[in-house]
Design an enzyme around this catalytic site. Structure first.
Site, short mmCIF file in Angstrom:
data_model
loop_
_atom_site.label_atom_id
_atom_site.label_comp_id
_atom_site.label_asym_id
_atom_site.label_seq_id
_atom_site.Cartn_x
_atom_site.Cartn_y
_atom_site.Cartn_z
CE LYS A 19 -0.94 -0.30 4.97
NZ LYS A 19 0.31 -0.43 5.46
NE ARG A 94 -1.62 -0.25 10.71
CZ ARG A 94 -0.52 0.35 9.67
NH1 ARG A 94 -0.32 1.68 9.77
NH2 ARG A 94 0.42 -0.55 9.44
NE ARG A 129 8.24 -3.40 4.28
CZ ARG A 129 7.07 -3.19 4.55
NH1 ARG A 129 6.34 -2.83 3.75
NH2 ARG A 129 6.53 -3.14 5.69
NE ARG A 173 4.32 -4.50 10.45
CZ ARG A 173 5.07 -4.55 9.46
NH1 ARG A 173 6.12 -5.30 9.59
NH2 ARG A 173 4.66 -3.82 8.37
P1 AMP Z 1 3.43 1.06 8.45
O1 AMP Z 1 4.35 1.57 7.78
O2 AMP Z 1 1.88 1.76 8.14
O3 AMP Z 1 3.43 -0.45 8.28
O4 AMP Z 1 3.14 1.28 10.03
C1 AMP Z 1 4.29 0.92 10.89
C2 AMP Z 1 3.94 0.98 12.30
O5 AMP Z 1 3.69 2.28 12.74
C3 AMP Z 1 2.75 0.08 12.58
O6 AMP Z 1 2.89 -1.22 12.99
C4 AMP Z 1 2.17 0.83 13.95
O7 AMP Z 1 3.17 0.45 15.02
C5 AMP Z 1 2.40 2.32 13.67
N1 AMP Z 1 1.41 3.04 13.08
C6 AMP Z 1 1.26 3.44 11.81
N2 AMP Z 1 0.13 3.94 11.51
C7 AMP Z 1 -0.92 3.67 12.53
C8 AMP Z 1 -2.05 3.75 12.94
N3 AMP Z 1 -2.89 4.40 12.00
N4 AMP Z 1 -2.45 3.55 14.06
C9 AMP Z 1 -1.59 2.69 14.95
N5 AMP Z 1 -0.44 2.43 14.68
C10 AMP Z 1 -0.03 2.93 13.37
#
Ligand code: AMP
Length: 221
Positions: A19, A94, A129, A173
């Site tokens: 994404k 989320r 990655r 996750r």
């Molecule tokens: P991502 O890069 O989108 O995979 O986000 C990496 C990490 O950041 C996630 O596993 C969460 O720990 C934190 N995070 C990012 N966006 C959110 C969100 N909307 N709500 C809560 N935690 C978030």
């Protein structure tokens, strides 16, 4: 809906679905600002700010950062953008609370795109990655490697594996995604805003699917 007319897009999907990569391409193609909450956290953690220190203990374990922190941070970020350009939000909301907070603000989305890929494929992608800690560019050592070994094409920094792409955090996750984020998809489905895109295949194949979805929605208008 029309381009340049405040198009507000949310991109959701399991970890490793692509994404973030697709949000960046969409942002470039249509000139819509891209906001990745995960990227904001990674930058804040790297810079050791107060927000970074608060978020770090959750991010490294693959757990969601508490709603009150994420909601305030995201709404503030959206308020700082040019209101005529819309947004592409990548990785937010989320949780149902986060989605409701967006609907209670002036930033309710127009469309929500779910990029779906099965879990085995996601795990495979996550293990290779890498990202650039300086400029946030993302790579995959197998599918989309940098031109020079482990060096960012854009800024020349050494690329790294995300702490939360290690096995235990990846498992956490997925659990968070199934328990807390899947209900968000139903929430938007009930509003008639959810569109599902098959995330299998190359980056450009998936990008074509997303672009044709956007074009078809705009034609309907
Ligand atoms: P991502 O890069 O989108 O995979 O986000 C990496 C990490 O950041 C996630 O596993 C969460 O720990 C934190 N995070 C990012 N966006 C959110 C969100 N909307 N709500 C809560 N935690 C978030």
């Amino acid at each position: 809906m029309s381009f340049g007319d405040k198009l507000k897009i949310i991109m959701l999907g399991p970890p490793g679905a692509g994404k973030g990569t697709q949000a960046a391409l969409l942002s470039e193609k249509y000139g819509i600002p891209h906001i990745s909450t995960g990227q904001i956290f990674r930058e804040q953690i790297e810079a050791k700010t107060g927000l970074g220190l608060k978020a770090k203990k959750y991010v490294v374990k693959g757990e969601l950062v508490p709603d009150e922190i994420v909601i305030e941070m995201t709404i503030k970020k959206l308020e700082s953008l040019d209101p005529n350009k819309g947004y592409i939000l990548d990785g937010y909301p989320r949780t149902i609370n986060q989605a409701k907070a967006l609907d209670n603000s002036k930033f309710s989305p127009d469309i929500v795109i779910e990029v779906y890929v099965d879990e085995d494929e996601c795990v495979k992608r996550l293990s290779s990655r890498r990202y650039c800690p300086k400029c946030g560019a993302t790579y995959n050592l197998i599918f989309n490697p940098p031109k020079n070994d482990e060096i960012c094409d854009i800024c020349g920094s050494k690329i790294k594996q995300r702490e939360d792409d290690k096995e235990e955090a990846v498992r956490a996750r997925f659990k968070e995604y199934h328990i807390k984020t899947k209900p968000v998809l139903d929430y938007y489905k009930a509003q008639g805003k959810l569109y599902r895109i098959d995330g299998k295949g190359s980056i450009s194949e998936v990008s074509k699917r997303i672009n044709s979805l956007i074009e078809s929605l705009l034609k309907k208008d």
